[in-house]
Design a protein around this motif. Structure first.
Motif, PDB file in Angstrom:
ATOM      1  N   THR A   1      14.661 -19.852   0.516  1.00  0.00           N
ATOM      2  CA  THR A   1      13.353 -20.172   1.105  1.00  0.00           C
ATOM      3  C   THR A   1      12.205 -19.532   0.332  1.00  0.00           C
ATOM      4  O   THR A   1      11.053 -19.597   0.770  1.00  0.00           O
ATOM      5  CB  THR A   1      13.297 -19.715   2.571  1.00  0.00           C
ATOM      6  OG1 THR A   1      13.440 -18.276   2.625  1.00  0.00           O
ATOM      7  CG2 THR A   1      14.401 -20.359   3.384  1.00  0.00           C
ATOM      8  N   GLY A   2      12.533 -18.887  -0.812  1.00  0.00           N
ATOM      9  CA  GLY A   2      11.494 -18.276  -1.633  1.00  0.00           C
ATOM     10  C   GLY A   2      11.208 -16.827  -1.304  1.00  0.00           C
ATOM     11  O   GLY A   2      10.298 -16.223  -1.883  1.00  0.00           O
ATOM     12  N   ASP A   3      11.969 -16.238  -0.394  1.00  0.00           N
ATOM     13  CA  ASP A   3      11.785 -14.831  -0.018  1.00  0.00           C
ATOM     14  C   ASP A   3      12.811 -13.993  -0.773  1.00  0.00           C
ATOM     15  O   ASP A   3      14.008 -14.059  -0.492  1.00  0.00           O
ATOM     16  CB  ASP A   3      11.964 -14.666   1.497  1.00  0.00           C
ATOM     17  CG  ASP A   3      11.751 -13.227   1.954  1.00  0.00           C
ATOM     18  OD1 ASP A   3      11.407 -12.373   1.111  1.00  0.00           O
ATOM     19  OD2 ASP A   3      11.933 -12.962   3.157  1.00  0.00           O
ATOM     20  N   LEU A   4      12.345 -13.190  -1.736  1.00  0.00           N
ATOM     21  CA  LEU A   4      13.245 -12.361  -2.544  1.00  0.00           C
ATOM     22  C   LEU A   4      13.346 -10.931  -2.031  1.00  0.00           C
ATOM     23  O   LEU A   4      13.852 -10.055  -2.724  1.00  0.00           O
ATOM     24  CB  LEU A   4      12.774 -12.360  -4.001  1.00  0.00           C
ATOM     25  CG  LEU A   4      12.812 -13.726  -4.712  1.00  0.00           C
ATOM     26  CD1 LEU A   4      12.259 -13.618  -6.125  1.00  0.00           C
ATOM     27  CD2 LEU A   4      14.224 -14.299  -4.721  1.00  0.00           C
ATOM     28  N   GLY A   5      12.857 -10.691  -0.827  1.00  0.00           N
ATOM     29  CA  GLY A   5      12.996  -9.368  -0.229  1.00  0.00           C
ATOM     30  C   GLY A   5      11.758  -8.505  -0.422  1.00  0.00           C
ATOM     31  O   GLY A   5      10.732  -8.940  -0.935  1.00  0.00           O
ATOM     32  N   THR A   6      11.884  -7.248  -0.016  1.00  0.00           N
ATOM     33  CA  THR A   6      10.796  -6.273  -0.098  1.00  0.00           C
ATOM     34  C   THR A   6      11.195  -5.140  -1.022  1.00  0.00           C
ATOM     35  O   THR A   6      12.296  -4.577  -0.892  1.00  0.00           O
ATOM     36  CB  THR A   6      10.467  -5.701   1.295  1.00  0.00           C
ATOM     37  OG1 THR A   6      10.108  -6.783   2.165  1.00  0.00           O
ATOM     38  CG2 THR A   6       9.321  -4.712   1.222  1.00  0.00           C
ATOM     39  N   SER A   7      10.311  -4.788  -1.937  1.00  0.00           N
ATOM     40  CA  SER A   7      10.588  -3.721  -2.896  1.00  0.00           C
ATOM     41  C   SER A   7      10.695  -2.382  -2.178  1.00  0.00           C
ATOM     42  O   SER A   7       9.871  -2.050  -1.325  1.00  0.00           O
ATOM     43  CB  SER A   7       9.468  -3.667  -3.937  1.00  0.00           C
ATOM     44  OG  SER A   7       9.546  -2.497  -4.721  1.00  0.00           O
TER      45      SER A   7
END
Length: 361
Positions: free
Chosen positions: A114-120
């Motif tokens: 969905t285009g969400d690669l997470g949070t750094s």
């Protein structure tokens, strides 16, 4: 000389109209290239399917590969200070590190699609935002270098092949092989020592790193960025142009024995026209492949060069993320790097039939 009759406008329209015997025939442009309307869509479908499978494989690899890196992200997030077990549990729960590995993987894949690669971990910001922030800087550096080393490599490669065995050919080929074998970070450090720090009698002419001084505005800012850009671009061009030169030279040498070149000369064409109009276009296919591969690498940047020159791009961000390890940021950058190369390779495959119709059959 016998004349060839042409169909009237009505006949042509009837032949191409729906339901006619001529419906579905290849268009003249496709026929001129020897392409089949039925074969080329199958060729495109196969290449797109292969690209999709490759992207899926990259998605899986990016998750498991970087979990082999030694280091605990929680220790980095706590500043390596002594913390209680309860505080460590809170951090692990916040970033989903307390979940089973299979559940972390399914969550990662579902969000990535969905285009969400997470949070750094280290920046506490969405990975997509960090990539978007650094991408223009990488494109400026590696895009400038890409244009320069591609143009230089093609130009010198065609000249070397056309006059192969001469002094210029030997000099260009020898220099290209030498520079191509030099590690980019070593050459970058050498340029910093000589042209930034300065070695008598050479004064320091360029900044040691970074993208800007931070004190300039307007046109002066553009000049400042260009000043910082010189050494990293020179490093990339020096290391990368040799590959394009050697591929172009080899492809053109293979074409030079063709009978069509002898025919072109026999018709009285000048040697320069024979090279530009006949030999070079037919030798471009390997070079086109290399250009698209390098274009994909442009998005990835050159990690070592950006790190050596402290350039705030994707390569420097990747190196910074690896040192933590910041797993979401590393995974996201790796996926973007690999996806850029896969997409450019696929685009090159789709354009091949325009250069050689036999490829799409």
């Amino acid at each position: 000389m016998s004349s060839v009759s042409r169909p009237t406008t009505a006949e042509a329209g009837a032949a191409n109209g729906p339901g006619s015997a001529g419906a579905g025939r290849p268009s003249p442009s496709l026929r001129a290239r020897g392409l089949s309307v039925g074969a080329y869509p199958r060729y495109v479908t196969g290449k797109l399917a292969g690209a999709a499978v490759s992207l899926l494989a990259v998605l899986v690899t990016s998750f498991f590969l970087f979990r082999m890196i030694p280091g605990d992200p929680v220790k980095f997030m706590t500043g390596r200070r002594p913390v209680s077990a309860e505080q460590i549990a809170v951090y692990r729960r916040e970033f989903g590190l307390d979940l089973p590995l299979w559940q972390q993987f399914t969550d990662y894949c579902g969000k990535a699609l969905t285009g969400d690669l997470g949070t750094s971990y280290q920046f506490r910001a969405p990975v997509v935002d960090k990539i978007t922030e650094a991408l223009p800087n990488t494109l400026l550096l590696t895009g400038t270098a890409f244009v320069l080393y591609t143009a230089l490599g093609v130009f010198l490669g065609t000249r070397s092949a056309w006059r192969h065995g001469g002094l210029g050919d030997r000099l260009h080929t020898g220099l290209a092989l030498t520079l191509y074998s030099i590690p980019s970070f070593w050459l970058g450090l050498l340029l910093i020592i000589v042209l930034s720090v300065g070695v008598d009698p050479i004064p320091g002419l360029f900044p040691t790193g970074g993208m800007e001084s931070g004190r300039e505005e307007g046109f002066a800012h553009v000049v400042d960025v260009a000043h910082h850009l010189v050494l990293p671009v020179v490093t990339l061009v020096a290391v990368e142009y040799g590959q394009t030169l050697l591929v172009t030279r080899s492809a053109l040498l293979d074409e030079m024995g063709g009978d069509y070149l002898t025919t072109a000369r026999a018709k009285g064409l000048r040697d320069d026209l024979v090279r530009r109009r006949h030999a070079v276009p037919n030798a471009l296919l390997p070079t086109v492949t290399l250009v698209f591969v390098n274009l994909g690498r442009t998005v990835a940047g050159v990690i070592l060069v950006e790190t050596v020159f402290s350039w705030p791009g994707l390569g420097g961000l990747f190196y910074q993320a690896l040192s933590v390890p910041d797993l979401p940021l590393v995974q996201g950058l790796f996926f973007v790097f690999a996806a850029a190369v896969i997409l450019m390779n696929t685009l090159a495959d789709l354009l091949y039939p325009l250069f050689d119709p036999r490829v799409g059959r």
